[in-house]
Design an enzyme around this catalytic site. Structure first.
Site, mmCIF file in Angstrom:
data_model
loop_
_atom_site.group_PDB
_atom_site.id
_atom_site.type_symbol
_atom_site.label_atom_id
_atom_site.label_comp_id
_atom_site.label_asym_id
_atom_site.label_seq_id
_atom_site.Cartn_x
_atom_site.Cartn_y
_atom_site.Cartn_z
ATOM 1 N N ARG A 45 0.833 -1.213 -0.373
ATOM 2 C CA ARG A 45 -0.328 -0.029 0.365
ATOM 3 C C ARG A 45 1.153 1.240 0.223
ATOM 4 O O ARG A 45 0.504 2.729 0.480
ATOM 5 C CB ARG A 45 -1.029 -0.031 1.308
ATOM 6 C CG ARG A 45 -1.798 -1.428 0.861
ATOM 7 C CD ARG A 45 -2.588 -1.476 2.287
ATOM 8 N NE ARG A 45 -3.914 -2.333 1.855
ATOM 9 C CZ ARG A 45 -3.700 -3.365 1.893
ATOM 10 N NH1 ARG A 45 -2.360 -4.648 2.645
ATOM 11 N NH2 ARG A 45 -4.487 -4.189 1.131
ATOM 12 N N HIS A 130 0.548 -16.582 2.605
ATOM 13 C CA HIS A 130 -0.260 -15.994 0.840
ATOM 14 C C HIS A 130 0.659 -17.555 -0.016
ATOM 15 O O HIS A 130 1.060 -16.478 -1.487
ATOM 16 C CB HIS A 130 0.039 -15.747 0.824
ATOM 17 C CG HIS A 130 -1.056 -13.951 1.675
ATOM 18 N ND1 HIS A 130 -1.077 -13.003 1.674
ATOM 19 C CD2 HIS A 130 -1.863 -14.581 2.578
ATOM 20 C CE1 HIS A 130 -2.066 -12.492 2.623
ATOM 21 N NE2 HIS A 130 -2.607 -13.562 2.935
HETATM 22 P P1 NAD Z 1 0.731 -3.888 3.229
HETATM 23 O O1 NAD Z 1 2.138 -3.116 2.122
HETATM 24 O O2 NAD Z 1 -0.767 -3.652 3.838
HETATM 25 O O3 NAD Z 1 1.808 -2.778 5.292
HETATM 26 C C1 NAD Z 1 2.858 -3.180 4.695
HETATM 27 C C2 NAD Z 1 2.904 -2.487 6.670
HETATM 28 O O4 NAD Z 1 4.559 -1.849 6.886
HETATM 29 C C3 NAD Z 1 3.291 -0.695 6.244
HETATM 30 O O5 NAD Z 1 1.819 -0.163 7.115
HETATM 31 C C4 NAD Z 1 4.295 -0.044 6.307
HETATM 32 O O6 NAD Z 1 4.541 1.251 7.198
HETATM 33 C C5 NAD Z 1 5.363 -1.089 6.863
HETATM 34 N N1 NAD Z 1 6.616 -0.683 6.724
HETATM 35 C C6 NAD Z 1 6.504 -0.521 5.695
HETATM 36 N N2 NAD Z 1 8.105 -0.252 5.100
HETATM 37 C C7 NAD Z 1 8.688 -0.253 6.021
HETATM 38 C C8 NAD Z 1 10.252 -0.928 7.397
HETATM 39 N N3 NAD Z 1 11.206 -0.670 6.942
HETATM 40 N N4 NAD Z 1 9.827 -1.035 8.732
HETATM 41 C C9 NAD Z 1 8.845 -1.044 9.437
HETATM 42 N N5 NAD Z 1 7.146 -1.146 8.356
HETATM 43 C C10 NAD Z 1 6.888 -0.736 7.438
HETATM 44 O O7 NAD Z 1 1.444 -5.389 3.600
HETATM 45 P P2 NAD Z 1 0.635 -6.512 4.196
HETATM 46 O O8 NAD Z 1 0.495 -6.369 6.040
HETATM 47 O O9 NAD Z 1 1.549 -7.385 4.243
HETATM 48 O O10 NAD Z 1 -0.288 -7.126 3.243
HETATM 49 C C11 NAD Z 1 -0.401 -6.283 2.391
HETATM 50 C C12 NAD Z 1 0.286 -8.167 1.155
HETATM 51 O O11 NAD Z 1 1.003 -7.636 0.204
HETATM 52 C C13 NAD Z 1 0.267 -9.278 1.559
HETATM 53 O O12 NAD Z 1 -1.112 -9.887 1.324
HETATM 54 C C14 NAD Z 1 1.233 -9.420 0.887
HETATM 55 O O13 NAD Z 1 1.095 -11.133 0.240
HETATM 56 C C15 NAD Z 1 1.560 -8.889 -0.238
HETATM 57 N N6 NAD Z 1 2.881 -8.414 -0.901
HETATM 58 C C16 NAD Z 1 3.977 -9.293 -0.302
HETATM 59 C C17 NAD Z 1 5.187 -8.920 -0.771
HETATM 60 C C18 NAD Z 1 6.372 -9.279 -0.165
HETATM 61 O O14 NAD Z 1 6.194 -10.088 0.103
HETATM 62 N N7 NAD Z 1 7.724 -9.340 -0.226
HETATM 63 C C19 NAD Z 1 5.435 -7.509 -1.564
HETATM 64 C C20 NAD Z 1 3.878 -7.049 -1.383
HETATM 65 C C21 NAD Z 1 2.675 -7.276 -1.202
#
Ligand code: NAD
Length: 260
Positions: A45, A130
């Site tokens: 997001r 996931h």
């Molecule tokens: P989200 O994007 O909804 O939330 C991520 C949160 O992490 C945010 O609130 C943000 O402020 C915080 N954040 C970002 N960088 C940070 C850091 N360095 N340290 C601490 N906090 C930090 O993600 P979500 O809750 O995991 O849900 C989103 C969905 O997206 C999941 O279902 C997942 O499967 C998928 N997704 C996965 C990946 C991946 O595999 N890396 C990447 C993008 C999305």
């Protein structure tokens, strides 16, 4: 309830998390996309997240619509190299130290990037709610392929790869919108959270269910619930401790304090 509105937590706040980690022996960690942003993978997001740059298809759209599948593989061709190149960061590695100290029951992750395992976490203790972007499977015969093998086919010009065994539709082993989560992974996550003596949520907006339900389960069973996140989450009001800031800075400090 310990709240913080500063960008990075104070030494005192880190010490409170260190104490909680030191006193716990059955920790369940729930990680979201935020733990991997410091490895160069955008969260969902955020400004560069998939939410802003193009949402993945729903399962219905994917299965019924060839144009949707072609777009999916085109995006995969473009995005998979950066996922493959991403390296675990200090937050992933700190959780390996917690595991080696015998304190970790499981890492329940919403991520599909495989970075916990690449950091050295025991794959048996990593529950991928996931799924994984590094596995491709046939929707017809179920045969599995490595992400790299299918990427090579895409690079070789096969822009709409079919299953080499049966000709069926291929997909990554990730959960698409409109699809249930893998049952065993979900049941194991819930059981371990019920048994946990601390739930630590890292880098998740706690919006997506059912992962977002784990905090309530931990609280009902008397375990403290801690959030480490850069911004507010949906469940801040429920947290016993909330540290606002970067996971890659906070976790190594807190875990170093907790371990002898
Ligand atoms: P989200 O994007 O909804 O939330 C991520 C949160 O992490 C945010 O609130 C943000 O402020 C915080 N954040 C970002 N960088 C940070 C850091 N360095 N340290 C601490 N906090 C930090 O993600 P979500 O809750 O995991 O849900 C989103 C969905 O997206 C999941 O279902 C997942 O499967 C998928 N997704 C996965 C990946 C991946 O595999 N890396 C990447 C993008 C999305």
């Amino acid at each position: 309830m310990f709240d913080s509105s500063v960008t990075e937590p104070t030494d005192e706040q880190i010490a409170v998390l260190g104490d909680l980690l030191q006193n716990a022996n059955r920790i369940v960690v729930l990680t979201g996309a935020g733990i991997s942003t410091e490895s160069g993978i955008p969260d969902y997001r955020g400004p560069n997240g998939i939410w802003a740059t193009g949402k993945p298809p729903t399962i219905g759209d994917f299965m019924e619509n060839e144009a949707s599948r072609r777009t999916y593989w085109q995006r995969r061709l473009e995005s998979y190299p950066s996922l493959l190149a991403a390296q675990p960061n200090p937050a992933h590695r700190a959780l390996v130290d917690l595991e080696h100290a015998g304190k970790l029951s499981a890492i329940v992750t919403q991520n599909i990037d495989g970075l916990h395992q690449r950091a050295g976490s025991d794959p048996e203790r990593v529950i991928e709610l996931h799924g994984s972007a590094h596995v491709v499977r046939c929707t017809n015969c179920g045969t599995m392929f490595s992400g790299e093998e299918i990427q090579q086919r895409l690079l070789d010009g096969d822009r709409y790869p079919a299953c080499p065994v049966c000709g069926g539709i291929l997909r990554t082993a990730t959960v698409l919108f409109g699809e249930p989560l893998p049952r065993e992974a979900l049941e194991r996550s819930i059981a371990l959270t019920r048994d946990a003596d601390l739930l630590l949520v890292i880098g998740s907006s706690l919006v997506v269910n059912p992962a977002a339900k784990l905090p309530l389960i931990a609280k009902r069973n008397g375990a403290p619930f801690v959030i480490v996140n850069r911004t507010e989450t949906r469940q801040d009001a429920l947290a016993d401790l909330r540290l606002e800031g970067s996971a890659g800075l906070i976790l190594p400090r807190a875990i170093e304090q907790a371990l002898p």
